[in-house]
Design a protein around this motif. Structure first.
Motif, PDB file in Angstrom:
ATOM      1  N   ARG A  77       0.819  -1.207   0.000  1.00 21.84           N
ATOM      2  CA  ARG A  77       0.000   0.000   0.000  1.00 21.84           C
ATOM      3  C   ARG A  77       0.858   1.264   0.000  1.00 21.84           C
ATOM      4  O   ARG A  77       0.361   2.356  -0.260  1.00 21.84           O
ATOM      5  N   LEU A  78       2.157   1.138   0.316  1.00 20.91           N
ATOM      6  CA  LEU A  78       3.042   2.302   0.369  1.00 20.91           C
ATOM      7  C   LEU A  78       3.875   2.460  -0.901  1.00 20.91           C
ATOM      8  O   LEU A  78       4.653   3.406  -1.018  1.00 20.91           O
ATOM      9  N   VAL A 134      -7.606   2.363  -0.922  1.00 20.47           N
ATOM     10  CA  VAL A 134      -8.193   3.603  -0.392  1.00 20.47           C
ATOM     11  C   VAL A 134      -9.679   3.410  -0.129  1.00 20.47           C
ATOM     12  O   VAL A 134     -10.399   2.852  -0.970  1.00 20.47           O
ATOM     13  N   GLY A 135     -10.137   3.851   1.027  1.00 17.46           N
ATOM     14  CA  GLY A 135     -11.543   3.735   1.383  1.00 17.46           C
ATOM     15  C   GLY A 135     -12.444   4.489   0.431  1.00 17.46           C
ATOM     16  O   GLY A 135     -11.985   5.375  -0.294  1.00 17.46           O
ATOM     17  N   PRO A 136     -13.740   4.196   0.434  1.00 21.00           N
ATOM     18  CA  PRO A 136     -14.664   4.805  -0.531  1.00 21.00           C
ATOM     19  C   PRO A 136     -15.006   6.263  -0.241  1.00 21.00           C
ATOM     20  O   PRO A 136     -15.424   6.997  -1.136  1.00 21.00           O
ATOM     21  N   GLY A 137     -14.860   6.710   0.983  1.00 25.64           N
ATOM     22  CA  GLY A 137     -15.238   8.072   1.341  1.00 25.64           C
ATOM     23  C   GLY A 137     -14.307   9.113   0.745  1.00 25.64           C
ATOM     24  O   GLY A 137     -13.125   8.845   0.514  1.00 25.64           O
ATOM     25  N   PRO A 138     -14.807  10.316   0.486  1.00 25.61           N
ATOM     26  CA  PRO A 138     -13.975  11.359  -0.119  1.00 25.61           C
ATOM     27  C   PRO A 138     -12.799  11.766   0.754  1.00 25.61           C
ATOM     28  O   PRO A 138     -11.776  12.228   0.244  1.00 25.61           O
ATOM     29  N   ASP A 139     -12.916  11.622   2.076  1.00 22.71           N
ATOM     30  CA  ASP A 139     -11.839  12.011   2.985  1.00 22.71           C
ATOM     31  C   ASP A 139     -10.888  10.862   3.322  1.00 22.71           C
ATOM     32  O   ASP A 139      -9.988  11.036   4.148  1.00 22.71           O
ATOM     33  N   ALA A 140     -11.084   9.701   2.678  1.00 25.80           N
ATOM     34  CA  ALA A 140     -10.206   8.563   2.949  1.00 25.80           C
ATOM     35  C   ALA A 140      -8.782   8.879   2.501  1.00 25.80           C
ATOM     36  O   ALA A 140      -8.554   9.328   1.377  1.00 25.80           O
ATOM     37  N   LEU A 141      -7.810   8.669   3.393  1.00 31.37           N
ATOM     38  CA  LEU A 141      -6.414   8.961   3.083  1.00 31.37           C
ATOM     39  C   LEU A 141      -5.867   8.002   2.040  1.00 31.37           C
ATOM     40  O   LEU A 141      -6.175   6.811   2.048  1.00 31.37           O
ATOM     41  N   LEU A 142      -5.032   8.517   1.140  1.00 27.21           N
ATOM     42  CA  LEU A 142      -4.423   7.683   0.111  1.00 27.21           C
ATOM     43  C   LEU A 142      -3.399   6.725   0.705  1.00 27.21           C
ATOM     44  O   LEU A 142      -3.279   5.578   0.269  1.00 27.21           O
ATOM     45  N   PHE A 143      -2.651   7.220   1.700  1.00 26.69           N
ATOM     46  CA  PHE A 143      -1.561   6.420   2.252  1.00 26.69           C
ATOM     47  C   PHE A 143      -1.705   6.350   3.767  1.00 26.69           C
ATOM     48  O   PHE A 143      -1.760   7.374   4.441  1.00 26.69           O
ATOM     49  N   THR A 144      -1.763   5.148   4.283  1.00 24.42           N
ATOM     50  CA  THR A 144      -1.950   4.947   5.714  1.00 24.42           C
ATOM     51  C   THR A 144      -0.991   3.875   6.216  1.00 24.42           C
ATOM     52  O   THR A 144      -0.354   3.157   5.438  1.00 24.42           O
ATOM     53  N   GLY A 145      -0.917   3.768   7.530  1.00 22.58           N
ATOM     54  CA  GLY A 145      -0.136   2.704   8.142  1.00 22.58           C
ATOM     55  C   GLY A 145      -0.911   1.400   8.132  1.00 22.58           C
ATOM     56  O   GLY A 145      -2.049   1.338   7.640  1.00 22.58           O
ATOM     57  N   PRO A 146      -0.347   0.339   8.672  1.00 26.34           N
ATOM     58  CA  PRO A 146      -0.998  -0.982   8.667  1.00 26.34           C
ATOM     59  C   PRO A 146      -2.360  -0.991   9.338  1.00 26.34           C
ATOM     60  O   PRO A 146      -3.232  -1.783   8.972  1.00 26.34           O
ATOM     61  N   LYS A 147      -2.575  -0.106  10.302  1.00 27.75           N
ATOM     62  CA  LYS A 147      -3.857  -0.070  11.013  1.00 27.75           C
ATOM     63  C   LYS A 147      -4.810   0.983  10.462  1.00 27.75           C
ATOM     64  O   LYS A 147      -5.857   1.246  11.051  1.00 27.75           O
ATOM     65  N   GLY A 148      -4.442   1.610   9.354  1.00 29.37           N
ATOM     66  CA  GLY A 148      -5.344   2.559   8.709  1.00 29.37           C
ATOM     67  C   GLY A 148      -5.211   3.987   9.178  1.00 29.37           C
ATOM     68  O   GLY A 148      -5.964   4.855   8.730  1.00 29.37           O
ATOM     69  N   GLY A 149      -4.270   4.273  10.077  1.00 32.74           N
ATOM     70  CA  GLY A 149      -4.093   5.631  10.573  1.00 32.74           C
ATOM     71  C   GLY A 149      -3.167   6.447   9.691  1.00 32.74           C
ATOM     72  O   GLY A 149      -2.507   5.921   8.787  1.00 32.74           O
ATOM     73  N   ALA A 150      -3.122   7.754   9.962  1.00 28.97           N
ATOM     74  CA  ALA A 150      -2.245   8.640   9.207  1.00 28.97           C
ATOM     75  C   ALA A 150      -0.789   8.277   9.461  1.00 28.97           C
ATOM     76  O   ALA A 150      -0.407   7.857  10.550  1.00 28.97           O
ATOM     77  N   LEU A 151       0.023   8.426   8.440  1.00 31.25           N
ATOM     78  CA  LEU A 151       1.435   8.090   8.547  1.00 31.25           C
ATOM     79  C   LEU A 151       2.197   9.161   9.323  1.00 31.25           C
ATOM     80  O   LEU A 151       1.998  10.354   9.105  1.00 31.25           O
TER      81      LEU A 151
END
Length: 390
Positions: A193-194, A272-289
């Protein structure tokens, strides 16, 4: 004998019982001011008053009592009152003050700062092992603080930061990756994903905070462009703060080379999640890098060594992309727009990067990718089909 007072057109001089002379004058505010020192000769007191009179007539007079404020107090207030500073910048300024400025100069009154004192302070920093880059940053901050004391608050008549070359960093040349190395680094990411984080950062010449703040709504569905409108900043005690990019020109839309658009679309579909605010790049748990977590996550130091780029910083991807874009023959104006740099003449602040000029840059970068991939294909074909001896 009583004190004798000499009468002048401006100010007064009187002889003290000690035999020395004291000079005083009425300031523009109507308050009487006495010189901070006495003089051995009446002529010296007269020279002092003549100089004060000249500064008043030229509109350059400042209240000497205000110049008694300590640098540490004035500088701390200066940082607090600077509107529009990014949290990371405030953090940097306070660190520079605490680490490199206040220990030596903090207790000095503004009016007692001299160019010689500033020169010695900088020389002591370098002798103590502070890098030229860090010394230059501290010097520029001190100069900016004292510029305000001169130009806005009129506490000083002249900025003592007049050391030639002290504001210059002369940093070591940063490494630049080749096109194959960028793809090799992307493919070496431990988490798939990265992978596109590396590619997008290099080809769109993004800063770390800009790349990690990208959301689904910031990318064209066909991958043809991405929009930089916010950035992530890591602040001690507050975590990740969402704010504007580093500069006003940082708000921009960047065309993506045609050759990598399908991979960006696939990334959107897969990670990337379906929502417009879904981050393009996240850590393994889905949080901001976060920068440190990312470096540990992908084993950055070891990974860049493996691709032949030891010491590479993440920001060098942006540097690499900037040089690639310049190689396409784009004008300085178009390059500054793509990179998100403020033009000194403020001509490029919100220029749309979807212009034909920016698309030409993206097309040029796409051509570089195609050439690289054709070269890889030819190399693989040569390995499969060695020439037959005649």
């Amino acid at each position: 004998m009583g004190n004798r007072r000499g009468h002048r057109r401006f100010g007064h001089v009187r002889k003290l019982p000690s035999g020395r002379y004291q000079a005083s004058y009425l300031g523009p505010d109507g308050q009487r001011r006495t010189a901070s020192t006495t003089f051995a000769r009446k002529a010296d007191a007269d020279v002092y008053l003549s100089r004060v009179e000249a500064t008043i007539s030229q509109g350059e007079w400042t209240d000497p009592s205000r110049a008694k404020v300590r640098l540490v107090d004035y500088a701390e207030s200066w940082v607090e009152q600077r509107a529009g500073l990014r949290p990371r910048t405030v953090e940097l300024y306070r660190w520079l003050l605490a680490r490199h400025i206040v220990p030596t100069l903090g207790g000095v009154a503004l009016g007692e700062l001299t160019t010689a004192l500033v020169r010695q302070w900088r020389a002591d920093l370098l002798v103590a092992g502070v890098s030229q880059t860090m010394a230059a940053k501290a010097y520029r901050l001190l100069r900016a603080v004292l510029n305000t004391a001169v130009e806005e608050d009129r506490i000083l008549t002249r900025n003592p930061c007049r050391v030639r070359g002290a504001d210059q960093e002369n940093p070591a040349e940063r490494p630049v990756l080749t096109l194959p190395q960028v793809f090799e680094l992307a493919d070496a990411m431990r988490y798939r994903r990265l992978r596109m984080l590396i590619i997008v950062t290099a080809f769109a010449t993004l800063r770390w905070g800009e790349a990690t703040a990208l959301r689904r709504q910031d990318v064209a569905p066909d991958g043809s462009w991405l929009r930089v409108s916010v950035a992530h900043t890591e602040v001690v005690g507050r975590g990740i703060v969402v704010g504007p990019p580093k500069s006003r020109a940082g708000v921009r839309t960047v065309s993506i080379p045609t050759a990598v658009r399908p991979e960006l679309v696939e990334h959107l579909r897969t990670y990337v999640g379906p929502g417009p605010d879904a981050l393009l790049f996240t850590g393994p748990k889905g949080g901001a890098l976060r920068r440190a977590h990312f470096n540990n996550l992908v084993r950055w130091v070891e990974t860049v060594k493996k691709i032949g780029a030891p010491g590479l910083h993440f920001h060098d991807l942006r540097h690499t992309g900037n040089l690639w874009a310049a190689q396409t023959g784009a004008s300085t104006k178009d390059l500054m727009s793509r990179m998100g740099h403020d033009d000194m003449r403020a001509a490029l602040i919100y220029q749309r990067a979807t212009s034909s000029a920016d698309r030409r840059i993206a097309d040029g970068l796409s051509g570089l990718v195609d050439d690289h991939r054709r070269g890889v294909t030819r190399s693989q074909d040569d390995e499969r089909d060695p020439p037959v001896a005649g």
